[in-house]
Each structure stands twice: as C-alpha cells, then as structure tokens.
Scaffold this active site. Structure first.
Site, PDB file in Angstrom:
ATOM      1  CD  GLU A 363      49.856 -34.633 104.028  1.00 20.61           C
ATOM      2  OE1 GLU A 363      50.190 -33.725 103.109  1.00 20.61           O
ATOM      3  OE2 GLU A 363      50.230 -34.575 105.153  1.00 20.61           O
TER       4      GLU A 363
HETATM    5  N1  CAA Z   1      43.265 -26.058  94.818  1.00 13.34           N
HETATM    6  C1  CAA Z   1      42.003 -25.224  94.661  1.00 13.34           C
HETATM    7  N2  CAA Z   1      41.201 -26.011  94.099  1.00 13.34           N
HETATM    8  C2  CAA Z   1      41.138 -27.017  93.683  1.00 13.34           C
HETATM    9  C3  CAA Z   1      42.423 -27.855  93.670  1.00 13.34           C
HETATM   10  C4  CAA Z   1      43.734 -26.920  94.450  1.00 13.34           C
HETATM   11  N3  CAA Z   1      44.665 -27.492  94.430  1.00 13.34           N
HETATM   12  N4  CAA Z   1      42.391 -29.017  93.180  1.00 13.34           N
HETATM   13  C5  CAA Z   1      41.206 -29.162  92.688  1.00 13.34           C
HETATM   14  N5  CAA Z   1      40.271 -27.937  93.020  1.00 13.34           N
HETATM   15  C6  CAA Z   1      39.184 -27.719  92.692  1.00 13.34           C
HETATM   16  C7  CAA Z   1      38.713 -27.448  91.079  1.00 13.34           C
HETATM   17  O1  CAA Z   1      39.213 -26.223  90.618  1.00 13.34           O
HETATM   18  C8  CAA Z   1      37.362 -27.765  91.136  1.00 13.34           C
HETATM   19  O2  CAA Z   1      36.633 -26.488  91.504  1.00 13.34           O
HETATM   20  P1  CAA Z   1      35.468 -26.043  90.527  1.00 13.34           P
HETATM   21  O3  CAA Z   1      34.481 -27.051  90.177  1.00 13.34           O
HETATM   22  O4  CAA Z   1      34.907 -25.088  91.155  1.00 13.34           O
HETATM   23  O5  CAA Z   1      36.196 -25.577  89.076  1.00 13.34           O
HETATM   24  C9  CAA Z   1      37.240 -28.771  92.336  1.00 13.34           C
HETATM   25  O6  CAA Z   1      38.113 -28.666  93.156  1.00 13.34           O
HETATM   26  C10 CAA Z   1      37.021 -30.114  91.833  1.00 13.34           C
HETATM   27  O7  CAA Z   1      38.292 -30.522  91.139  1.00 13.34           O
HETATM   28  P2  CAA Z   1      38.742 -31.898  90.303  1.00 13.34           P
HETATM   29  O8  CAA Z   1      37.402 -31.840  89.102  1.00 13.34           O
HETATM   30  O9  CAA Z   1      40.096 -31.585  89.777  1.00 13.34           O
HETATM   31  O10 CAA Z   1      38.490 -32.764  91.169  1.00 13.34           O
HETATM   32  P3  CAA Z   1      38.593 -34.264  91.003  1.00 13.34           P
HETATM   33  O11 CAA Z   1      37.560 -35.304  91.576  1.00 13.34           O
HETATM   34  O12 CAA Z   1      39.074 -34.731  89.711  1.00 13.34           O
HETATM   35  O13 CAA Z   1      39.813 -34.737  91.788  1.00 13.34           O
HETATM   36  C11 CAA Z   1      41.981 -34.835  92.645  1.00 13.34           C
HETATM   37  C12 CAA Z   1      41.114 -34.198  92.019  1.00 13.34           C
HETATM   38  C13 CAA Z   1      43.401 -34.170  92.572  1.00 13.34           C
HETATM   39  C14 CAA Z   1      42.314 -36.280  92.144  1.00 13.34           C
HETATM   40  C15 CAA Z   1      41.671 -35.012  94.277  1.00 13.34           C
HETATM   41  O14 CAA Z   1      40.618 -35.655  94.262  1.00 13.34           O
HETATM   42  C16 CAA Z   1      42.965 -35.469  95.252  1.00 13.34           C
HETATM   43  O15 CAA Z   1      43.658 -34.493  95.324  1.00 13.34           O
HETATM   44  N6  CAA Z   1      42.750 -36.714  95.658  1.00 13.34           N
HETATM   45  C17 CAA Z   1      43.627 -37.272  96.614  1.00 13.34           C
HETATM   46  C18 CAA Z   1      43.297 -36.761  98.132  1.00 13.34           C
HETATM   47  C19 CAA Z   1      44.286 -37.058  99.040  1.00 13.34           C
HETATM   48  O16 CAA Z   1      45.377 -36.484  98.960  1.00 13.34           O
HETATM   49  N7  CAA Z   1      44.173 -37.846 100.190  1.00 13.34           N
HETATM   50  C20 CAA Z   1      45.030 -37.942 101.169  1.00 13.34           C
HETATM   51  C21 CAA Z   1      44.339 -37.820 102.480  1.00 13.34           C
HETATM   52  S1  CAA Z   1      44.906 -36.743 103.672  1.00 13.34           S
HETATM   53  C22 CAA Z   1      46.316 -37.461 104.432  1.00 13.34           C
HETATM   54  O17 CAA Z   1      46.857 -38.218 103.947  1.00 13.34           O
HETATM   55  C23 CAA Z   1      46.663 -36.895 105.584  1.00 13.34           C
HETATM   56  C24 CAA Z   1      47.554 -37.710 106.712  1.00 13.34           C
HETATM   57  O18 CAA Z   1      47.025 -38.269 107.516  1.00 13.34           O
HETATM   58  C25 CAA Z   1      49.038 -37.864 106.419  1.00 13.34           C
END
Ligand code: CAA
Length: 380
Positions: A363
């Site tokens: 996550e």
């Molecule tokens: N809420 C709402 N919108 C959001 C948001 C949030 N928390 N975070 C980002 N966004 C939106 C942004 O506002 C943006 O939208 P607009 O273009 O309309 O402005 C869009 O999403 C893109 O955002 P970023 O430019 O910030 O995106 P990024 O490519 O830089 O990535 C990141 C951001 C935080 C690194 C994201 O990619 C991330 O969280 N990565 C990790 C993924 C992850 O947690 N993977 C785990 C897998 S699930 C798992 O583990 C489950 C399991 O089985 C246990």
C-alpha cells in the site's frame, strides 16, 4: 483534547482482542509454516463483523467509525498479521471503495456479500512493471460498447486465490495517462481470468498472495467504478484510507512484540535477577514503548481525521511511515530481548519480525509515503 475512547470503541477493541486470543492464536504458527488460512476462519471473521466494519449498514456493514476499525486492526495484528491483512484489504480497499464510489446495483450485488464474509475481495493495482509508479499501468481494458476486454497481469495480490471479487485497475486510453485509467469489478471464474501460483513469502505467510492473468476477459460496462477515467483517483483515494489500516497493522505487530518481550523479561532470569531489572533490557523496553505510543498517536490522528471528514492523505501517510518503522525497530528488539528463544518459532517474535517488513512495502513503500508527505508539506 480528549483522548478517551467511547464505550463502543472499548467493546469493539475487546471483542477483537478476545477473537485474536481464542481463535487466531491457536494455529498461527502452523498457518505461517504451511502458508494457508482456513476458509472457516475467514467466515468467522465475517460473522463477527470484522470484514465490513466501516461499510454502510444497508449493505450489511457495521457502520462503524475508523477509530473502531484501527482498534480492531491493532488487536488482530498483535497475534496474526496474515488475518489482519485480509481484514484490511477487504475493509479499507474493497468495501470502502465500493461503498463510496460504487453504483446502487454494484453495492447490492457485490458489497452486501463482501461485508458479511460470504465473499472476499482483492484490490489489484500493482503490476510487474507498475508498483510504486501506479500511473504506468500496462493492463488494458478496451471499450467494446457494452463491455470492456481486459488483458494483462497483476502482481502481489493479497487474497489472490481466496477472493471472489477483484477490483482491477486498468488503462483504457494510454494517451490520457492517469486520466485514461479505470477501475472494474471482476469476478473469480470469468473466462480468461487465471490465478497464478502462490508467492513464497518472508512474512504474512498465512495470507495468500498471487499474480493474476487476464486474457481477453469480458467485463460488463456496469462493472466499471465511477465515471470514465476515474480509476487512478479511485485507486489513490482508496489507498489513502488503506494506509491508515496498514499503519494500524504495523502498530499491532509492534505492540504484540513489545508485550511478549515485556512479559518475557519479567520471567527470564540472568545474573541473579529477572532480566527486566537490567538496564540493558529496561531501556530497550522504554524505547519500544515510547516509539509505539508515538505511532499510536499518529494512527489515531489519521483515523480521527478520516472520521471528521478532514483530508487524511498526509496524516495517513505519516502514520504508515512511522508505524511501519516502529514495527521493524520494535520487533527486532523484541527478538533481542528474548535472546536465543527469540529466534525460535514458539516464542512468536521471530514471526512478528518477519511480518513487520511488509508494512514498509505494501500500500505504498516508505519512500512513497515520503513523496506524499513532502508534496503535501511543500505545496503551500
Ligand atoms: N486522492 C485523490 N487524488 C489523488 C490522490 C489522492 N490521494 N493522489 C493523487 N491524486 C490525483 C492528483 O491530484 C492528480 O490528479 P490531477 O491530474 O487531476 O491533478 C493525479 O491523481 C495524478 O497524481 P500525481 O501526479 O501525484 O501522480 P504520480 O504519478 O506522481 O503518483 C504517487 C503519485 C503517490 C507516487 C502514486 O503513484 C502512488 O501512491 N504510488 C504507490 C501505489 C501503491 O500504493 N501501490 C500499492 C499497491 S496496492 C496494495 O499493496 C494492496 C494489497 O494487496 C495489500
């Protein structure tokens, strides 16, 4: 500031504690060794309401607040982090995602079965080449009018073989980057949907983790979640809440290990006295307790933010970052306090140490939490 829990919070915490001790503790070592988790135990967790704690009561959920949920997560995780990751994924990612963004039909058809334990859910975002970089989805869903055709592979999926319903994130329009991503509900057994072999893991070995393959899977349009292009935001919003659940899991792993170390130090004698009377051990316990209390405050603050309707992206990321580091630090020290006994299975701390590591990875890794935190604090 009032840090008191309500009577209901205490009741829920005690129910989870009791369940963990009576139902999860017997067999936890064996489940870790055999890498299995019996279906009956999942059913029991469902019957007791642990699988849909925060979901709306009209769909079978408990309608509880996030504080209740993290209290339960901590208690389950003290004993069995494999059980608590199932609870966490089903509650925070699958049920919350559907309850908040699903259509009435999706809630009736899917959510009402997921809240009760009749069915189990999985959340499928990660791919062989898109883990932290979630916008780089290679799984595609091609719009064919009344349905989509899904192709691709998902990796490290918790509940991979035990789940019945899967929330799958896929690219529908590559040109649009993250705005061309959608989320879909996919059912186990649909033609072209294959479950890969079970991953052989370091920790949380009782929970099943698999890769999933989608080969021309036909997904009805009514199974898309939200408006076209909402999938990336759906994943981000859902993961923000999920991180509070994993922070609570990390807190539970840490406090479980700390309690075992403290009890052990009061019984084990060396150099003529119980080892807790030596500062070498007492100072370790002091550090462990302090770190855990700091983690607990961050976890509760994030849960409180969510319950108050405040933005919880920052507080959730900070809670996960700190609690997962605490879980690592405390479990390593708990093994040290146990000495040689800490290295053998029957004392439980070696399992908790292995389980702790995943809380810094899934996550969103600790590095991802730092991205979320730094972007948030630097934006003003
Ligand atoms: N809420 C709402 N919108 C959001 C948001 C949030 N928390 N975070 C980002 N966004 C939106 C942004 O506002 C943006 O939208 P607009 O273009 O309309 O402005 C869009 O999403 C893109 O955002 P970023 O430019 O910030 O995106 P990024 O490519 O830089 O990535 C990141 C951001 C935080 C690194 C994201 O990619 C991330 O969280 N990565 C990790 C993924 C992850 O947690 N993977 C785990 C897998 S699930 C798992 O583990 C489950 C399991 O089985 C246990």
């Amino acid at each position: 500031m009032d840090f008191k829990f309500t009577e209901e919070h205490i009741m829920i915490r005690d129910a989870a504690r009791d369940f963990a001790k009576t139902e999860l503790l017997p067999g936890v070592i064996e489940r870790d060794e055999k890498q299995e988790f019996p279906k009956e135990l999942i059913k029991k967790m469902g019957n007791l309401g642990f699988l849909g704690m925060m979901a709306s009561p009209e769909y079978g959920g408990g309608g509880m607040d996030t504080i209740s949920y993290v209290l339960a997560m901590e208690e389950l995780s003290k004993i069995d982090a494999s059980a608590s990751v199932m609870v966490s994924v089903n509650n925070s990612l699958v049920c919350w995602g559907l309850d908040t963004f699903g259509t009435e039909e999706q809630k009736k058809k899917y959510l009402s079965k997921l809240t009760t334990g009749e069915k189990l859910g999985a959340f499928c975002l990660s791919e062989p080449e898109a883990g932290s970089d979630a916008t780089s989805q290679r799984t595609t869903a091609i719009d064919k009018g009344d349905h989509y055709i899904l192709n691709g592979t998902k990796n490290w999926i918790t509940n991979g073989s035990s789940a019945d319903y899967f929330l799958v994130i896929a690219q529908t329009d590559k040109e649009k980057k993250h705005k061309g991503i959608n989320a879909f509900i996919v059912e186990k057994g649909w033609e072209g949907f294959e479950i890969g072999p079970k991953e052989q893991k370091l920790g949380i070995r009782g929970s099943d983790t698999h890769s999933l393959n989608f080969n021309d899977v036909k997904v009805p349009k009514e199974n898309r979640i939200g408006e076209d292009g909402f999938g990336f935001k759906f994943a981000m919003k859902t993961l923000s809440g999920g991180r509070i659940g994993i922070a609570a899991q990390a807190l539970g792993i840490a406090s479980g290990a700390y309690e075992l170390a403290k009890d052990y130090s009061k019984q084990r004698k060396a150099f003529g006295t119980e080892i807790c009377n030596h500062q070498a051990i007492a100072f370790k316990l002091a550090d462990m307790h302090t770190q855990i209390e700091a983690a607990r405050h961050l976890v509760m603050k994030a849960a409180w933010d969510k319950d108050q309707g405040n933005n919880y992206d920052l507080s959730g990321a900070m809670a996960k970052l700190h609690a997962s580091q605490t879980a690592m630090d405390v479990t390593v020290e708990a093994v040290q306090v146990h000495g040689g006994n800490g290295y053998v299975k029957e004392y439980h701390v070696e399992r908790l140490m292995r389980d702790a590591k995943i809380t810094q990875i899934y996550e969103g890794t600790s590095e991802i939490q730092k991205i979320v935190i730094s972007r948030s604090i630097l934006k003003d």
